[in-house]
Scaffold this motif. Structure first.
Motif, PDB file in Angstrom:
ATOM      1  N   UNK A   1       0.851  -1.194   0.000  1.00  0.00           N
ATOM      2  CA  UNK A   1       0.000   0.000   0.000  1.00  0.00           C
ATOM      3  C   UNK A   1       0.881   1.236   0.000  1.00  0.00           C
ATOM      4  N   UNK A   2       0.509   2.275  -0.761  1.00  0.00           N
ATOM      5  CA  UNK A   2       1.342   3.479  -0.830  1.00  0.00           C
ATOM      6  C   UNK A   2       1.394   4.164   0.526  1.00  0.00           C
ATOM      7  N   UNK A   3       2.571   4.646   0.853  1.00  0.00           N
ATOM      8  CA  UNK A   3       2.736   5.375   2.107  1.00  0.00           C
ATOM      9  C   UNK A   3       2.239   6.793   1.937  1.00  0.00           C
ATOM     10  N   UNK A   4       2.164   7.504   3.060  1.00  0.00           N
ATOM     11  CA  UNK A   4       1.699   8.892   3.022  1.00  0.00           C
ATOM     12  C   UNK A   4       2.632   9.747   2.179  1.00  0.00           C
ATOM     13  N   UNK A   5       3.955   9.473   2.265  1.00  0.00           N
ATOM     14  CA  UNK A   5       4.922  10.254   1.491  1.00  0.00           C
ATOM     15  C   UNK A   5       4.740  10.007  -0.007  1.00  0.00           C
ATOM     16  N   UNK A   6       4.441   8.746  -0.383  1.00  0.00           N
ATOM     17  CA  UNK A   6       4.198   8.429  -1.793  1.00  0.00           C
ATOM     18  C   UNK A   6       2.988   9.194  -2.313  1.00  0.00           C
ATOM     19  N   UNK A   7       1.964   9.262  -1.495  1.00  0.00           N
ATOM     20  CA  UNK A   7       0.732   9.955  -1.896  1.00  0.00           C
ATOM     21  C   UNK A   7       1.009  11.440  -2.074  1.00  0.00           C
ATOM     22  N   UNK A   8       1.764  12.018  -1.139  1.00  0.00           N
ATOM     23  CA  UNK A   8       2.092  13.447  -1.232  1.00  0.00           C
ATOM     24  C   UNK A   8       2.911  13.711  -2.489  1.00  0.00           C
ATOM     25  N   UNK A   9       3.861  12.821  -2.767  1.00  0.00           N
ATOM     26  CA  UNK A   9       4.684  12.972  -3.972  1.00  0.00           C
ATOM     27  C   UNK A   9       3.824  12.886  -5.230  1.00  0.00           C
ATOM     28  N   UNK A  10       2.869  11.939  -5.240  1.00  0.00           N
ATOM     29  CA  UNK A  10       1.989  11.794  -6.399  1.00  0.00           C
ATOM     30  C   UNK A  10       1.131  13.028  -6.606  1.00  0.00           C
ATOM     31  N   UNK A  11       0.609  13.587  -5.500  1.00  0.00           N
ATOM     32  CA  UNK A  11      -0.211  14.785  -5.604  1.00  0.00           C
ATOM     33  C   UNK A  11       0.606  15.962  -6.104  1.00  0.00           C
ATOM     34  N   UNK A  12       1.836  16.086  -5.613  1.00  0.00           N
ATOM     35  CA  UNK A  12       2.699  17.176  -6.062  1.00  0.00           C
ATOM     36  C   UNK A  12       3.018  17.035  -7.543  1.00  0.00           C
ATOM     37  N   UNK A  13       3.271  15.786  -7.967  1.00  0.00           N
ATOM     38  CA  UNK A  13       3.567  15.553  -9.385  1.00  0.00           C
ATOM     39  C   UNK A  13       2.355  15.864 -10.249  1.00  0.00           C
ATOM     40  N   UNK A  14       1.167  15.467  -9.767  1.00  0.00           N
ATOM     41  CA  UNK A  14      -0.059  15.749 -10.524  1.00  0.00           C
ATOM     42  C   UNK A  14      -0.304  17.246 -10.612  1.00  0.00           C
TER      43      UNK A  14
END
Length: 199
Positions: A8-21
């Motif tokens: 499962x994606x970690x919180x940091x992965x999610x933040x990185x994905x949102x920033x990239x989006x």
């Protein structure tokens, strides 16, 4: 197919994905903005089941409910459609209220008649001749109110049909019940004087 499941994606992965989006959206011109991944959308909508500060959360909820009640009470006085209870909302209900409030209804005084009947029945013996007249008077008043409400419902349905075409279910019954309430105690409060029928 039979390999290990992805973690499962970690919180940091999610933040990185949102920033990239977000950066991709800023860089894109016109159409062509990439659709964010579902995991990022779900993570963005997540809220904690139990708030961190329960007392503050309850106080805020209580304040919001109190404010809503205050607005509803004010709406019952002013007739503001936005904050009226659901049973009183809509142009047909407003028309029915105004039509009933503009006319004189015998039903307004039915409760007073019933109260007088109860008081007299406590004073006058049930076997006396006067009690027969009191009971007869009360039934005559009840019959007159029934006829008045029947006439009101027919006229109200006709006026609603002329103005709105199709009459919403329960609107005529709503107006008929309102005619049985004493004018000063009606909610929402009457906004028209007697004789000021709605156009």
């Amino acid at each position: 197919m039979f390999g290990r499941k992805k973690e499962a994606p970690t919180a940091q992965d999610i933040i990185d994905q949102q920033a990239a989006a977000a950066s991709a959206r800023d860089a894109a011109v016109g159409k062509g903005v990439p659709t964010p991944k579902r995991s990022a959308q779900v993570a963005a909508r997540k809220r904690p089941l139990v708030p961190e500060d329960r007392k503050a959360s309850k106080a805020a909820e209580r304040a919001a409910v109190q404010e809503q009640r205050t607005k509803m009470r004010q709406a019952l006085d002013t007739g503001d459609e936005k904050f009226l209870p659901l049973r009183d909302k809509g142009p047909q209900k407003r028309f029915a209220r105004d039509y009933v409030d503009a006319r004189f209804s015998l039903g307004e005084y039915l409760m007073f008649g019933a109260l007088i009947f109860v008081v007299v029945s406590l004073v006058v013996p049930a076997s006396s001749e006067q009690m027969v007249y009191v009971l007869g008077g009360f039934w005559v008043m009840f019959l007159a109110v029934f006829v008045d409400v029947f006439i009101l419902s027919r006229k109200l349905r006709k006026r609603l049909t002329e103005k709105f075409g199709e009459v919403e279910r329960g609107t005529v019954w709503y107006g008929s019940l309102r005619s049985l309430q004493f004018r000063r105690l009606r909610l929402p409060k009457p906004l028209v004087k007697r004789g000021e029928y709605p156009a």
